[in-house]
Scaffold this motif. Structure first.
Motif, PDB file in Angstrom:
ATOM      1  N   ALA A  69       1.373  -1.195   0.357  1.00  0.00           N
ATOM      2  CA  ALA A  69       0.006   0.027   0.010  1.00  0.00           C
ATOM      3  C   ALA A  69       0.747   1.496  -0.167  1.00  0.00           C
ATOM      4  O   ALA A  69       0.253   2.407  -0.493  1.00  0.00           O
ATOM      5  N   ARG A  70       2.210   1.400   0.470  1.00  0.00           N
ATOM      6  CA  ARG A  70       2.584   2.406   1.627  1.00  0.00           C
ATOM      7  C   ARG A  70       3.610   2.873  -0.602  1.00  0.00           C
ATOM      8  O   ARG A  70       3.386   3.437  -0.842  1.00  0.00           O
ATOM      9  N   THR A  71       3.938   1.489  -1.479  1.00  0.00           N
ATOM     10  CA  THR A  71       4.750   1.882  -2.517  1.00  0.00           C
ATOM     11  C   THR A  71       3.852   2.078  -3.357  1.00  0.00           C
ATOM     12  O   THR A  71       4.394   3.019  -3.654  1.00  0.00           O
ATOM     13  N   LEU A  75       4.086   5.470  -5.540  1.00  0.00           N
ATOM     14  CA  LEU A  75       4.006   5.335  -6.855  1.00  0.00           C
ATOM     15  C   LEU A  75       3.399   6.580  -8.057  1.00  0.00           C
ATOM     16  O   LEU A  75       3.842   7.019  -8.933  1.00  0.00           O
ATOM     17  N   ALA A  76       2.374   6.437  -6.770  1.00  0.00           N
ATOM     18  CA  ALA A  76       1.606   7.114  -7.300  1.00  0.00           C
ATOM     19  C   ALA A  76       1.639   8.840  -7.604  1.00  0.00           C
ATOM     20  O   ALA A  76       1.351   9.668  -7.951  1.00  0.00           O
ATOM     21  N   ALA A  77       2.443   9.679  -6.525  1.00  0.00           N
ATOM     22  CA  ALA A  77       3.279  10.346  -6.327  1.00  0.00           C
ATOM     23  C   ALA A  77       3.578  10.795  -7.394  1.00  0.00           C
ATOM     24  O   ALA A  77       4.242  11.367  -7.970  1.00  0.00           O
ATOM     25  N   THR A 169      13.494   7.040  -2.430  1.00  0.00           N
ATOM     26  CA  THR A 169      12.905   6.431  -1.292  1.00  0.00           C
ATOM     27  C   THR A 169      11.824   5.242  -1.198  1.00  0.00           C
ATOM     28  O   THR A 169      11.621   4.598  -0.725  1.00  0.00           O
ATOM     29  N   VAL A 170      11.288   4.947  -2.384  1.00  0.00           N
ATOM     30  CA  VAL A 170      10.195   3.802  -2.614  1.00  0.00           C
ATOM     31  C   VAL A 170      10.879   2.360  -2.867  1.00  0.00           C
ATOM     32  O   VAL A 170      12.077   2.196  -3.409  1.00  0.00           O
ATOM     33  N   ALA A 171      10.718   1.659  -2.491  1.00  0.00           N
ATOM     34  CA  ALA A 171      11.146   0.197  -2.093  1.00  0.00           C
ATOM     35  C   ALA A 171      10.644  -0.584  -3.434  1.00  0.00           C
ATOM     36  O   ALA A 171      10.173  -1.105  -3.393  1.00  0.00           O
ATOM     37  N   ILE A 172      11.117  -0.243  -4.969  1.00  0.00           N
ATOM     38  CA  ILE A 172      11.232  -0.780  -6.192  1.00  0.00           C
ATOM     39  C   ILE A 172      12.283  -0.637  -6.513  1.00  0.00           C
ATOM     40  O   ILE A 172      13.105  -0.162  -6.903  1.00  0.00           O
ATOM     41  N   ASP A 173      12.103  -1.788  -7.660  1.00  0.00           N
ATOM     42  CA  ASP A 173      13.880  -0.964  -8.579  1.00  0.00           C
ATOM     43  C   ASP A 173      13.058  -0.382 -10.148  1.00  0.00           C
ATOM     44  O   ASP A 173      12.322  -0.160  -9.703  1.00  0.00           O
ATOM     45  N   SER A 174      13.565   0.040 -10.380  1.00  0.00           N
ATOM     46  CA  SER A 174      13.861   0.830 -11.546  1.00  0.00           C
ATOM     47  C   SER A 174      12.832   0.233 -12.260  1.00  0.00           C
ATOM     48  O   SER A 174      11.872   1.391 -13.108  1.00  0.00           O
ATOM     49  N   LEU A 175      12.769  -0.446 -12.930  1.00  0.00           N
ATOM     50  CA  LEU A 175      11.670  -1.565 -13.981  1.00  0.00           C
ATOM     51  C   LEU A 175      10.760  -1.269 -13.839  1.00  0.00           C
ATOM     52  O   LEU A 175       9.240  -0.898 -14.319  1.00  0.00           O
TER      53      LEU A 175
END
Length: 293
Positions: A69-71, A75-77, A169-175
């Motif tokens: 939910a946080r990610t 990512l919406a922002a 700061t978001v916990a996900i890779d570039s792709l």
């Protein structure tokens, strides 16, 4: 890091920033398609390409596992920020303000440093502070003498700077991040394109050549982003920091040499101060990297 990896990273980084630098030529080649419509096509066809890439790389499971939910909220922002950045940039090119756009991307690295200090609590080295001060004088001069285009430069610099901050700061890779951002932007983009087509005023559908140009926006958008992500894994940050000045330099050359945008005395002052600040910032980045080694 091997020499081959570093060389590959350098070539990928140069390729990414060179593509971003000459992107205004492509937008002009579209022949005056409205900025919002170009943005919508850019999102839709980027999504189509990214679906193919993610499927070929078998990354769907990894991406789904990273989404919380946080990610998703972050990512919406970031999707809103990059969408705003793209829209302003396309509008600027279409309205003969490529010089103002290039100024925004010259300011951006300095905005990144300022955000790092203000938000992430990073320490500002002395020469970084001097560099930001010099560039700030250039922005102030632009504000006093050409306030009508200053908003373009500042909005581009701030939107891309904030986008980078969120993505850092978001916990996900570039792709994975790019895939989710594009998925979030796709529904309003598709709705807009359908509404435009319903009124009979859309650019897509009549001219086969123009259709092909719009479809190619997917590759032109996704390719440099993926190249940049690969370069970032192979190159030291200081090297990447130097490469980022290539794109606005090429944009500046395109604006003056190809589009014929007029250089006023104020432009020489403003760009001189910005370039001086950027050069000082780049020198300090290299010096600090060497000191760490």
């Amino acid at each position: 890091m091997t020499n081959n990896a570093a060389r590959g990273g350098l070539l990928l980084g140069l390729g990414a920033y060179a593509m971003w630098g000459v992107l205004p030529l492509y937008f002009r080649w579209l022949g005056g398609v409205p900025a919002l419509e170009v943005l919508a096509h850019r999102v839709v066809w980027s999504l189509a390409l990214l679906v193919i890439v993610v499927t070929a790389m078998r990354r769907w499971t990894t991406i789904r596992a990273a989404v919380t939910a946080r990610t998703l909220a972050m990512l919406a922002a970031s999707a809103l920020l990059i969408g705003t950045n793209w829209l302003i940039y396309i509008w600027a090119v279409n309205n003969h303000q490529t010089l103002a756009a290039s100024l925004g991307y010259f300011i951006n690295p300095l905005v990144n440093v300022a955000l790092g200090v203000a938000v992430l609590g990073e320490r500002l080295r002395r020469w970084q502070g001097v560099a930001i001060g010099i560039a700030s004088v250039g922005v102030l001069a632009m504000a006093l003498g050409a306030a009508d285009t200053l908003w373009i430069s500042l909005m581009l610099a701030l939107s891309f700077g904030l986008y980078g901050l969120v993505r850092k700061t978001v916990a996900i890779d570039s792709l994975g991040g790019l895939m989710i951002e594009t998925l979030l932007l796709a529904p309003p983009s598709l709705i807009y394109l359908m509404l435009v087509a319903q009124d009979g005023g859309g650019a897509f559908g009549g001219d086969l050549m123009l259709n092909a140009k719009l479809v190619m926006l997917g590759g032109i958008t996704a390719a440099p982003l993926l190249m940049f992500a690969a370069a970032a894994r192979r190159l030291p940050y200081s090297s990447l920091a130097l490469l980022q000045y290539l794109a606005p330099t090429l944009q500046f050359i395109v604006a003056v040499a190809v589009f014929g945008e007029a250089l006023r005395s104020l432009h020489f002052l403003v760009f001189g101060l910005i370039w001086a600040g950027c050069a000082l910032f780049a020198w300090d980045s290299v010096r600090a990297a060497r000191a760490r080694r």
